[in-house]
Scaffold this active site. Sequence first.
Site, PDB file in Angstrom:
ATOM      1  N   GLY A 135      39.096  52.631  53.491  1.00 47.59           N
ATOM      2  CA  GLY A 135      39.954  53.010  51.704  1.00 47.59           C
ATOM      3  C   GLY A 135      38.726  52.281  50.756  1.00 47.59           C
ATOM      4  N   THR A 141      35.892  53.089  49.423  1.00 44.47           N
ATOM      5  CA  THR A 141      35.732  53.447  47.921  1.00 44.47           C
ATOM      6  C   THR A 141      36.707  53.067  46.652  1.00 44.47           C
ATOM      7  OG1 THR A 141      37.300  55.752  48.164  1.00 44.47           O
ATOM      8  CG2 THR A 141      34.639  55.788  48.771  1.00 44.47           C
ATOM      9  N   VAL A 201      39.812  47.712  45.423  1.00 45.03           N
ATOM     10  CA  VAL A 201      39.950  46.989  46.445  1.00 45.03           C
ATOM     11  C   VAL A 201      39.014  46.877  47.718  1.00 45.03           C
ATOM     12  CG1 VAL A 201      41.584  45.503  47.756  1.00 45.03           C
ATOM     13  CG2 VAL A 201      42.599  46.445  45.880  1.00 45.03           C
ATOM     14  N   VAL A 250      46.677  46.155  54.255  1.00 47.51           N
ATOM     15  CA  VAL A 250      46.885  45.757  52.469  1.00 47.51           C
ATOM     16  C   VAL A 250      47.250  46.641  51.242  1.00 47.51           C
ATOM     17  CG1 VAL A 250      45.802  45.442  50.353  1.00 47.51           C
ATOM     18  CG2 VAL A 250      43.909  44.861  52.623  1.00 47.51           C
ATOM     19  N   ASN A 285      50.150  49.031  49.924  1.00 47.59           N
ATOM     20  CA  ASN A 285      51.517  48.353  48.905  1.00 47.59           C
ATOM     21  C   ASN A 285      52.558  49.532  49.312  1.00 47.59           C
ATOM     22  OD1 ASN A 285      51.856  46.001  47.783  1.00 47.59           O
ATOM     23  ND2 ASN A 285      50.600  46.635  46.462  1.00 47.59           N
ATOM     24  N   HIS A 301      56.739  40.618  49.384  1.00 50.51           N
ATOM     25  CA  HIS A 301      55.120  40.406  48.431  1.00 50.51           C
ATOM     26  C   HIS A 301      56.134  42.293  47.524  1.00 50.51           C
ATOM     27  CE1 HIS A 301      51.611  40.921  46.078  1.00 50.51           C
ATOM     28  NE2 HIS A 301      51.409  42.444  46.386  1.00 50.51           N
TER      29      HIS A 301
HETATM   30  N1  LIG Z   1      48.722  43.279  49.446  1.00 52.72           N
HETATM   31  C1  LIG Z   1      48.490  44.089  48.737  1.00 52.72           C
HETATM   32  O1  LIG Z   1      48.536  41.989  47.549  1.00 52.72           O
HETATM   33  C2  LIG Z   1      47.950  44.000  47.324  1.00 52.72           C
HETATM   34  C3  LIG Z   1      48.088  46.182  48.182  1.00 52.72           C
HETATM   35  N2  LIG Z   1      47.287  46.960  47.358  1.00 52.72           N
HETATM   36  C4  LIG Z   1      47.057  47.941  47.177  1.00 52.72           C
HETATM   37  O2  LIG Z   1      46.127  48.598  48.011  1.00 52.72           O
HETATM   38  C5  LIG Z   1      45.973  49.752  47.967  1.00 52.72           C
HETATM   39  C6  LIG Z   1      45.054  50.438  46.954  1.00 52.72           C
HETATM   40  O3  LIG Z   1      44.517  50.165  45.759  1.00 52.72           O
HETATM   41  P1  LIG Z   1      43.514  50.230  44.718  1.00 52.72           P
HETATM   42  O4  LIG Z   1      41.972  49.189  45.635  1.00 52.72           O
HETATM   43  O5  LIG Z   1      43.758  49.211  43.724  1.00 52.72           O
HETATM   44  O6  LIG Z   1      43.559  51.699  44.775  1.00 52.72           O
HETATM   45  P2  LIG Z   1      42.154  53.650  44.572  1.00 52.72           P
HETATM   46  O7  LIG Z   1      42.850  54.173  44.121  1.00 52.72           O
HETATM   47  O8  LIG Z   1      41.060  52.299  43.886  1.00 52.72           O
HETATM   48  O9  LIG Z   1      42.219  53.578  45.352  1.00 52.72           O
HETATM   49  C7  LIG Z   1      43.124  53.792  46.652  1.00 52.72           C
HETATM   50  C8  LIG Z   1      42.139  53.883  48.199  1.00 52.72           C
HETATM   51  O10 LIG Z   1      42.516  55.071  48.867  1.00 52.72           O
HETATM   52  C9  LIG Z   1      42.442  56.168  49.629  1.00 52.72           C
HETATM   53  N3  LIG Z   1      43.623  57.317  49.711  1.00 52.72           N
HETATM   54  C10 LIG Z   1      44.076  57.658  48.327  1.00 52.72           C
HETATM   55  N4  LIG Z   1      45.168  58.594  48.471  1.00 52.72           N
HETATM   56  C11 LIG Z   1      44.452  59.309  50.044  1.00 52.72           C
HETATM   57  C12 LIG Z   1      44.958  59.568  50.800  1.00 52.72           C
HETATM   58  N5  LIG Z   1      45.844  61.152  50.451  1.00 52.72           N
HETATM   59  N6  LIG Z   1      44.346  59.734  52.481  1.00 52.72           N
HETATM   60  C13 LIG Z   1      43.428  59.224  52.427  1.00 52.72           C
HETATM   61  N7  LIG Z   1      42.599  58.395  51.920  1.00 52.72           N
HETATM   62  C14 LIG Z   1      43.561  58.514  49.692  1.00 52.72           C
HETATM   63  C15 LIG Z   1      40.828  56.421  48.235  1.00 52.72           C
HETATM   64  O11 LIG Z   1      40.529  57.581  49.189  1.00 52.72           O
HETATM   65  C16 LIG Z   1      40.845  55.405  47.766  1.00 52.72           C
HETATM   66  O12 LIG Z   1      39.651  54.671  49.579  1.00 52.72           O
HETATM   67  C17 LIG Z   1      47.441  50.412  47.006  1.00 52.72           C
HETATM   68  O13 LIG Z   1      48.481  50.934  47.853  1.00 52.72           O
HETATM   69  C18 LIG Z   1      47.696  49.168  46.306  1.00 52.72           C
HETATM   70  O14 LIG Z   1      48.613  49.228  46.045  1.00 52.72           O
HETATM   71  C19 LIG Z   1      46.410  46.969  46.046  1.00 52.72           C
HETATM   72  C20 LIG Z   1      46.441  45.394  45.454  1.00 52.72           C
HETATM   73  C21 LIG Z   1      46.641  43.672  46.548  1.00 52.72           C
HETATM   74  O1  LIG Z   2      50.973  44.443  42.128  1.00 50.25           O
HETATM   75  C1  LIG Z   2      50.160  44.944  42.712  1.00 50.25           C
HETATM   76  O2  LIG Z   2      50.340  47.258  42.524  1.00 50.25           O
HETATM   77  C2  LIG Z   2      48.549  45.037  43.391  1.00 50.25           C
HETATM   78  C3  LIG Z   2      49.137  43.914  44.165  1.00 50.25           C
HETATM   79  O3  LIG Z   2      50.254  43.441  45.086  1.00 50.25           O
HETATM   80  C4  LIG Z   2      48.951  42.580  43.842  1.00 50.25           C
HETATM   81  O4  LIG Z   2      47.972  42.491  43.011  1.00 50.25           O
HETATM   82  O5  LIG Z   2      49.484  41.903  43.871  1.00 50.25           O
END
Ligand SMILES: NC(=O)C1=CN([C@@H]2O[C@H](COP(=O)(O)OP(=O)(O)OC[C@H]3O[C@@H](n4cnc5c(N)ncnc54)[C@H](O)[C@@H]3O)[C@@H](O)[C@H]2O)C=CC1
Ligand SMILES: O=C([O-])CC(=O)C(=O)O
Length: 321
Positions: free
Chosen positions: A8, A10, A13, A121, A123, A178
């Site tokens: 992921g 690209t 995060v 990571v 969610n 979380h």
């Molecule tokens: N656990 C935590 O504290 C946090 C979790 N997250 C989660 O991390 C994930 C990514 O967040 P961002 O990078 O902001 O999103 P983003 O939209 O910028 O990136 C998403 C990534 O997932 C890939 N992707 C999306 N749909 C896909 C599919 N069907 N098959 C394969 N790859 C796919 C995209 O190509 C991209 O690389 C989200 O689920 C977000 O909620 C984000 C921030 C904190």
């Molecule tokens: O809030 C969200 O969806 C992303 C995340 O988990 C965080 O930054 O804690």
Amino acid sequence: MAKVTIIGATGQVGSYAAHAVSQFPHVQEMCLYGRPGNEQFLDGLAHDMMDSFAARGTNTRVTFGTNPKELRGSDIVVLTSGVPRRSDQTRLDLALQNAKIVRHYAEQVGRMAPDSILLVVTNPVDIMTTVALKYSGMMPHRVFGLGTHLDSMRLKACLAEFFNVHVSEVHTRIIGEHGDTMVPMWSATTIGGIQIDNMIGIAKLPREEMIERVKNSGSYIIKAKGATVFGPGDAIATLIRTIVEDENRMLTVSTQIRREIFGHEGVCISVPARITRGGVFPIGVRLSITETAMFGESVKLIKDMTEKVCAALDAESQESE
Ligand SMILES: NC(=O)C1=CN([C@@H]2O[C@H](COP(=O)(O)OP(=O)(O)OC[C@H]3O[C@@H](n4cnc5c(N)ncnc54)[C@H](O)[C@@H]3O)[C@@H](O)[C@H]2O)C=CC1
Ligand SMILES: O=C([O-])CC(=O)C(=O)O
């Protein structure tokens, strides 16, 4: 020396985490992994990062690809693929959609890098950690989720601001989901080594306001700028550094809990854990009466949702057979 792969890469995060993690001297190779069709983006990202490393004097080799064979030889894999939420959604709203993506990559990691450590990571992270554990077939101490590590850091920042001290003076942790049922461990919160209830002459700590601020932090940032990036990226980087440098730190992450030490089992949720080069090992702790009740509620919510999501994935697999 270690090879770290970001699935992921690209995404917002994934790309920031890849850059942040590459700064650690023990990270010899950073592999940027994505889904087919994203090769050009990954190529550009790799070149951009190499320019940055030349400017900073970082020696990490950057590779990229979309073929599962790229995962081979990974010591640590970070799974960030998945749909992020909008500010009007909860993380739980993403469960089924993201579970399918996590299952797909977990199967690849289990096949190509079964001895790696997998950090989830995506969610809702607690449910996704169980999905990753199940479909990778890896050992429970080798699959864990970012969990409430980031929430714990957010609470730490609030406390440092309130007490007007450096963040390194604050020790605290949030356990459980979380999400909205997270449980602040006030019993384990100290400022300069002093338990907060033993501090004299300090204005009353606005505990409820602080925990509400932590709970709403993600949606607040998403509403303002579209995504949380630096917070999760650097929280991921700390966990990776802890593993590659074998720091033996005790942090709060989502891991499979066992009945004998937590009274609950069969689910991944955040508890204090010792993190080493060998994996993640949960540590049983005695909680206050309130914390015990709140943790039970949090486990129940995550367990119910996890069971529903796993049942839906199983039903889907049976239909396609
Ligand atoms: N656990 C935590 O504290 C946090 C979790 N997250 C989660 O991390 C994930 C990514 O967040 P961002 O990078 O902001 O999103 P983003 O939209 O910028 O990136 C998403 C990534 O997932 C890939 N992707 C999306 N749909 C896909 C599919 N069907 N098959 C394969 N790859 C796919 C995209 O190509 C991209 O690389 C989200 O689920 C977000 O909620 C984000 C921030 C904190
Ligand atoms: O809030 C969200 O969806 C992303 C995340 O988990 C965080 O930054 O804690």
